[in-house]
Structure formats: structure tokens, C-alpha cells
Design an enzyme around this catalytic site. Structure first.
Site, mmCIF file in Angstrom:
data_model
loop_
_atom_site.group_PDB
_atom_site.id
_atom_site.type_symbol
_atom_site.label_atom_id
_atom_site.label_comp_id
_atom_site.label_asym_id
_atom_site.label_seq_id
_atom_site.Cartn_x
_atom_site.Cartn_y
_atom_site.Cartn_z
ATOM 1 N N HIS A 110 0.850 -1.194 0.000
ATOM 2 C CA HIS A 110 0.000 0.000 0.000
ATOM 3 C C HIS A 110 0.877 1.232 0.000
ATOM 4 O O HIS A 110 1.950 1.221 0.613
ATOM 5 C CB HIS A 110 -0.909 0.006 1.236
ATOM 6 C CG HIS A 110 -2.074 0.921 1.100
ATOM 7 N ND1 HIS A 110 -1.996 2.255 1.394
ATOM 8 C CD2 HIS A 110 -3.331 0.693 0.654
ATOM 9 C CE1 HIS A 110 -3.173 2.806 1.155
ATOM 10 N NE2 HIS A 110 -4.002 1.888 0.698
ATOM 11 N N ASP A 139 -7.964 -5.459 0.179
ATOM 12 C CA ASP A 139 -8.437 -6.289 -0.929
ATOM 13 C C ASP A 139 -8.029 -7.750 -0.819
ATOM 14 O O ASP A 139 -8.487 -8.576 -1.593
ATOM 15 C CB ASP A 139 -7.909 -5.730 -2.259
ATOM 16 C CG ASP A 139 -8.567 -4.409 -2.602
ATOM 17 O OD1 ASP A 139 -9.764 -4.274 -2.315
ATOM 18 O OD2 ASP A 139 -7.889 -3.523 -3.132
HETATM 19 N N1 CMC Z 1 4.114 -7.515 -4.779
HETATM 20 C C1 CMC Z 1 5.447 -7.477 -4.971
HETATM 21 N N2 CMC Z 1 6.201 -6.372 -4.838
HETATM 22 C C2 CMC Z 1 5.578 -5.237 -4.516
HETATM 23 C C3 CMC Z 1 4.178 -5.192 -4.300
HETATM 24 C C4 CMC Z 1 3.455 -6.383 -4.432
HETATM 25 N N3 CMC Z 1 2.131 -6.396 -4.248
HETATM 26 N N4 CMC Z 1 3.821 -3.925 -3.985
HETATM 27 C C5 CMC Z 1 4.945 -3.194 -4.012
HETATM 28 N N5 CMC Z 1 6.015 -3.986 -4.323
HETATM 29 C C6 CMC Z 1 7.404 -3.559 -4.404
HETATM 30 C C7 CMC Z 1 7.667 -2.791 -5.691
HETATM 31 O O1 CMC Z 1 8.106 -3.638 -6.721
HETATM 32 C C8 CMC Z 1 8.729 -1.796 -5.254
HETATM 33 O O2 CMC Z 1 9.960 -2.472 -5.244
HETATM 34 P P1 CMC Z 1 11.304 -1.624 -5.611
HETATM 35 O O3 CMC Z 1 11.437 -0.562 -4.557
HETATM 36 O O4 CMC Z 1 12.392 -2.663 -5.528
HETATM 37 O O5 CMC Z 1 11.090 -1.072 -6.982
HETATM 38 C C9 CMC Z 1 8.377 -1.490 -3.795
HETATM 39 O O6 CMC Z 1 7.625 -2.636 -3.333
HETATM 40 C C10 CMC Z 1 7.521 -0.241 -3.624
HETATM 41 O O7 CMC Z 1 6.394 -0.354 -4.497
HETATM 42 P P2 CMC Z 1 5.770 0.864 -5.313
HETATM 43 O O8 CMC Z 1 5.027 0.325 -6.479
HETATM 44 O O9 CMC Z 1 6.819 1.878 -5.573
HETATM 45 O O10 CMC Z 1 4.788 1.419 -4.212
HETATM 46 P P3 CMC Z 1 3.508 2.306 -4.479
HETATM 47 O O11 CMC Z 1 3.236 2.996 -3.198
HETATM 48 O O12 CMC Z 1 3.689 3.145 -5.688
HETATM 49 O O13 CMC Z 1 2.375 1.220 -4.817
HETATM 50 C C11 CMC Z 1 0.551 -0.288 -4.636
HETATM 51 C C12 CMC Z 1 1.388 0.809 -3.935
HETATM 52 C C13 CMC Z 1 -0.672 -0.585 -3.801
HETATM 53 C C14 CMC Z 1 0.095 0.208 -6.020
HETATM 54 C C15 CMC Z 1 1.429 -1.556 -4.774
HETATM 55 O O14 CMC Z 1 1.811 -2.034 -3.507
HETATM 56 C C16 CMC Z 1 0.723 -2.662 -5.576
HETATM 57 O O15 CMC Z 1 0.772 -2.663 -6.808
HETATM 58 N N6 CMC Z 1 0.053 -3.624 -4.855
HETATM 59 C C17 CMC Z 1 -0.744 -4.654 -5.523
HETATM 60 C C18 CMC Z 1 -2.095 -4.060 -5.927
HETATM 61 C C19 CMC Z 1 -3.022 -3.872 -4.740
HETATM 62 O O16 CMC Z 1 -3.186 -4.755 -3.908
HETATM 63 N N7 CMC Z 1 -3.684 -2.709 -4.706
HETATM 64 C C20 CMC Z 1 -4.697 -2.407 -3.692
HETATM 65 C C21 CMC Z 1 -4.307 -1.256 -2.812
HETATM 66 S S1 CMC Z 1 -5.371 -1.159 -1.352
HETATM 67 C C22 CMC Z 1 -6.947 -0.795 -1.974
HETATM 68 C C23 CMC Z 1 -7.039 0.551 -2.543
HETATM 69 O O17 CMC Z 1 -6.765 1.528 -1.838
HETATM 70 O O18 CMC Z 1 -7.459 0.672 -3.683
#
Ligand code: CMC
Length: 427
Positions: free
Chosen positions: A305, A362
């Protein structure tokens, strides 16, 4: 005395006020930055930017805290109802018994859809995703309810808000019925907000439908857990759309479109699909390895998140609700065992520990919704239904805020500099 932040840039030093909220990090007010220095800030994804002032929802992502108007989400989910939380978000305080009754009654008076909207549904292909239908139908509401699109009139804003909250269950249920080829059911206002939604979704005109109280309670709790979540992507979309003066139905349609993405509300559908694909606990290590592989775009859906760097408090309630629903419906689903095992393995894995990736709202919601009988395509629709109250409350707050301006970010331009046009024959 107010604190200030000093910036040495652009050949001089400038000072900016530091504003304090009631709780949470202070913010540097950089509104004069461009005028003072000729520079913008650069913050793709708004990771360090507060886009507005808000009194609705507070999140402490490190501690896993979520408060609506000061009340912890766990207490609301346990002791309150979705109607009460809706009143709280819209009005700032919990309602008295009379206020709650009156609010619920008013909402129930707006549950019906203009009859012509039923024709609108028939324009969609039967296999259309219900989010596509919902987005279209909600956007179209502005064509039917002209008397609540003047955003400068607080009364019209209130009526539009009530209409949106009240009609979303009808719209969502009709999207489901349409995909099933079953007749639409009119709302039954003798039922609760959530009971009425369940009946419109799972009932048929040929038979009486009895609302299962345990399912009604679980569904209502799921709605509470999704009601609002600060300045997330879809809420920011609603605010941005609203900042131009667009009508509320158009703004909420924009929010629905944004919510649909798999990184946001679409993750509940993606999470259950992923768990079903994993199938058996023995296959978990393979998926964990894929999630960690930089060359593989796969991510563990329902994990991680932007704000929570701890267990999402909504996921805690969700996990407990799975057990309650299974028990009351006397069902089980091996996918829940897979989810629990996946969580355990991920939470003990160095990659997930280091990056502070925990289950989010989720991760478990799909397991419950599937047990209740919803197909995966409906999951994000239910999220949108519940989030509508947050969207309208945030939209109202924005319109009433004297500091509100049209949202208009700037950019770091890296394209070609000025050059002369060359006629096509000379290229
Ligand atoms: N599985 C594997 N690696 C992950 C995941 C994951 N679910 N989420 C983040 N990472 C890694 C990502 O690859 C990155 O690694 P690095 O620093 O080496 O590049 C690091 O963690 C930080 O991730 P980010 O994408 O820069 O973080 P963000 O804050 O931009 O993204 C997120 C947050 C929710 C989009 C992401 O965690 C994700 O894609 N999760 C899966 C989708 C999901 O479950 N979304 C629902 C969110 S809660 C409901 C809502 O509010 O809608």
C-alpha cells in the site's frame, strides 16, 4: 509562532510557512514557491504532496491506524452501521437516534432510478464488465437529475449526494441482473440499505427473498471498511474533476473509472483470481518468487500500500469477517487456506519485510464476497458503491473550502525545444 521552512534555491533563500494539522505530519505551504523562485516541485505520484486540507479521514500508515472523523475503523466496523458511518462522514458527527432514522429514511426515498435508465442498460453488451456499466450509468445521471447539478447551491449538492448514495445499490444490482439476463428488481424500502441491495441483487420476482442477517451484517461491514480512505487515487480524481466545477454525477463517474484499475479498487478482483490461480499452498513459493523477480511484472495482489507500511487495519477486520461468514453460511473455500498460508509466507520473507508489504483491504474481501455469491467482476462495483459516500463527502468538503482552486499541476518538460515546421515534401 508558526514554524517556517527555508529553501536555498534559484540564487537566494526563501521562507515557507509550515502548517500543522490536528494530528499527523506537518506540511510545508509552498504555494508561493513559483512566484518566489520560478521553480516547481517535482513529485510524480504525489508521494510527498498534500493536495488539500481535510477533516474526514486520518491514516497513520506506519502504525496501521485509520480514523473517520476521529473514530477508529475497528470500532466503527464492529459497532456501527454503514448508514451511520455515511452520516458521520457527511456531517462530521455521529447522529442521534432520531437523526440516524431521519437520514436512513431520506436515503431510502431516493433508491429508485429514473425508469428510462433501464433502457440505458440494454445498450450494453450482455458480457460488459459491470464497472463499465456503472461508470456509464452514473455519468448519465446528470442527464436525468437536472435539479441537482448546480454545485453553487448547498441544497442541490446535498440532494445530489443523497441521490448518489441511495442509487448506487440499485445501479450495482441492475448491472449484475443485466449480466445474468434476469429481470431488474425495484428497491424495497422496508429493508435496510444493505438488505435492500442484497435483495435487488440475489432476489427474483418469482419468489420472496429473505435477507440472511449474518450476510447482511457482513456486507454492511464491508461497506463500512470501504467508505472512505483519505486522498487515494479515485478520491483525488473526484476532487480534480470537481475542481473544474463539473457536476457531481460526472465527478463520481470519473472516480469509478479511476477505481477500476488493478493497482486500486480492481485489486480485489485480481487478488481472488490470483489466489484461485495459485490453487494449492504448495504452489505459493513459485508465486512469491515471481513477485520478487524484477523482470516479472507480476505482483502479489492485495499486498502492499502507498500509505500503510504496516498491516492494513481493514484487512484485520476482513480476515475475521471471512470466518464469521463461513460459519454462518456453513461453507468453506480452500482459497482461504491458500490466502492465510500466502500471508504467513510473505510476512516472513525478507523481501516483503524489507519493503514493508502487508495484506491490504483487498486481500481477504474477495474470499467473503465470493462466499456470499458475487462473481469476481462485481467486487470492484461493491467497492465503488461503498466509496461513493467518501467521494461525495470529500467533494462537498472541497466545494465548501475557500482555498479551493481548479486542480492544475505543472510539469518538468523534457520534450524538444522550439523548432520550425518542415513541409512534408521536405522531410
Ligand atoms: N508484490 C510485490 N512487490 C511489490 C508489491 C506487491 N504487491 N507492492 C509493491 N512492491 C514492491 C515494488 O516492486 C517496489 O519495489 P522496488 O522498490 O524494488 O522497486 C516497492 O515494493 C515499492 O512499491 P511501489 O510500487 O513503488 O509502491 P507504491 O506505493 O507506488 O504502490 C501499490 C502501492 C498498492 C500500487 C502496490 O503495492 C501494488 O501494486 N500492490 C498490488 C495491488 C493492490 O493490492 N492494490 C490495492 C491497494 S489497497 C486498496 C485501494 O486503496 O485501492
Amino acid at each position: 509562532m508558526t514554524d517556517t521552512a527555508k529553501l536555498t534555491a534559484g540564487g537566494g533563500e526563501t521562507e515557507y510557512p509550515v502548517l500543522a494539522g490536528s494530528v499527523g505530519p506537518d506540511v510545508v505551504d509552498i504555494r508561493k514557491l513559483y512566484a518566489n523562485t520560478g521553480m516547481f516541485t517535482y513529485d510524480p505520484g504525489f508521494t510527498s504532496t498534500a493536495s488539500c486540507e481535510s477533516g474526514l479521514t486520518y491514516i497513520d500508515g506506519d502504525e496501521g491506524v485509520l480514523l473517520h472523523r476521529g473514530y477508529p475503523i475497528g470500532q466503527l466496523a464492529e459497532q456501527s452501521s454503514f448508514m451511520e458511518v455515511s452520516y458521520l462522514l457527511l456531517n462530521g458527527e455521529l447522529p442521534s437516534k432520531d437523526e440516524l432514522e431521519s437520514f436512513s429514511w431520506t436515503i431510502s426515498r431516493h433508491t429508485m432510478l429514473h425508469e428510462q435508465l433501464a433502457t440505458f442498460y440494454r445498450g450494453f453488451r450482455r458480457d460488459a464488465h459491470p464497472m463499465a456499466i456503472m461508470c456509464g450509468v452514473v455519468g448519465a445521471l446528470s442527464a436525468f437529475y437536472h435539479d441537482s447539478t448546480d454545485i453553487t447551491d448547498p441544497h442541490q449538492r446535498m440532494i445530489a449526494s443523497y441521490r448518489l448514495i441511495a442509487k448506487m445499490p440499485t445501479i450495482a444490482a441492475m448491472a449484475y441482473k443485466y449480466s445474468m439476463g434476469q429481470p431488474f428488481l425495484y428497491p424495497d424500502n422496508s429493508l435496510s440499505y444493505t438488505g435492500n441491495f442484497l435483495r435487488m441483487t440475489f432476489g427474483v420476482p418469482a419468489e420472496p427473498y429473505e435477507v440472511n442477517p449474518a450476510v447482511e451484517k457482513a456486507m454492511d461491514r464491508i461497506f463500512i471498511l470501504h467508505a472512505d480512505h483519505e486522498q487515494n487515487a479515485s478520491t483525488s480524481t473526484v476532487r480534480l474533476a470537481g475542481s473544474s466545477g463539473a457536476n457531481p454525477f460526472a465527478c463520481i463517474a470519473a472516480g469509478i473509472a479511476c477505481l477500476w484499475g488493478p493497482a486500486h479498487g480492481g485489486a480485489n478482483e485480481a487478488a481472488l483470481n490470483m489466489l484461485r490461480e495459485i490453487g494449492r499452498p504448495e504452489r505459493i513459493p513459485e508465486y512469491i518468487a515471481r513477485a520478487k523477480n524484477k523482470d516479472d511484472p507480476f505482483r502479489l495482489m492485495g499486498f502492499g500500500h502507498r500509505v500503510y507500511k504496516n498491516y492494513d487495519p481493514r484487512a484485520t477486520v476482513m480476515q475475521a469477517t471471512v470466518r464469521e461468514v463461513f460459519e454462518s453460511l456453513k461453507v468453506s473455500d480452500p482459497v482461504f487456506e491458500t490466502a492465510l498460508k500466502l500471508e504467513e509466507i510473505a510476512l516472513n520473507d525478507e523481501y516483503f519485510i524489507e519493503k514493508k508489504l502487508f495484506p491490504n483491504v483487498d486481500f481477504y474481501s474477495g474470499v467473503i464476497l465470493s462466499a456470499i455469491g458475487f462473481p469476481t467482476e462485481m467486487f470492484t462495483v461493491l467497492f465503488a458503491l461503498a466509496r461513493t459516500v467518501g467521494w461525495v463527502a470529500q467533494w462537498n468538503e472541497m466545494i465548501s473550502d475557500p482555498a479551493q482552486k481548479i486542480g492544475r499541476p505543472r510539469q518538468l518538460y523534457t520534450g524538444p525545444t522550439q523548432r520550425d515546421y518542415v513541409p512534408v515534401e521536405q522531410r
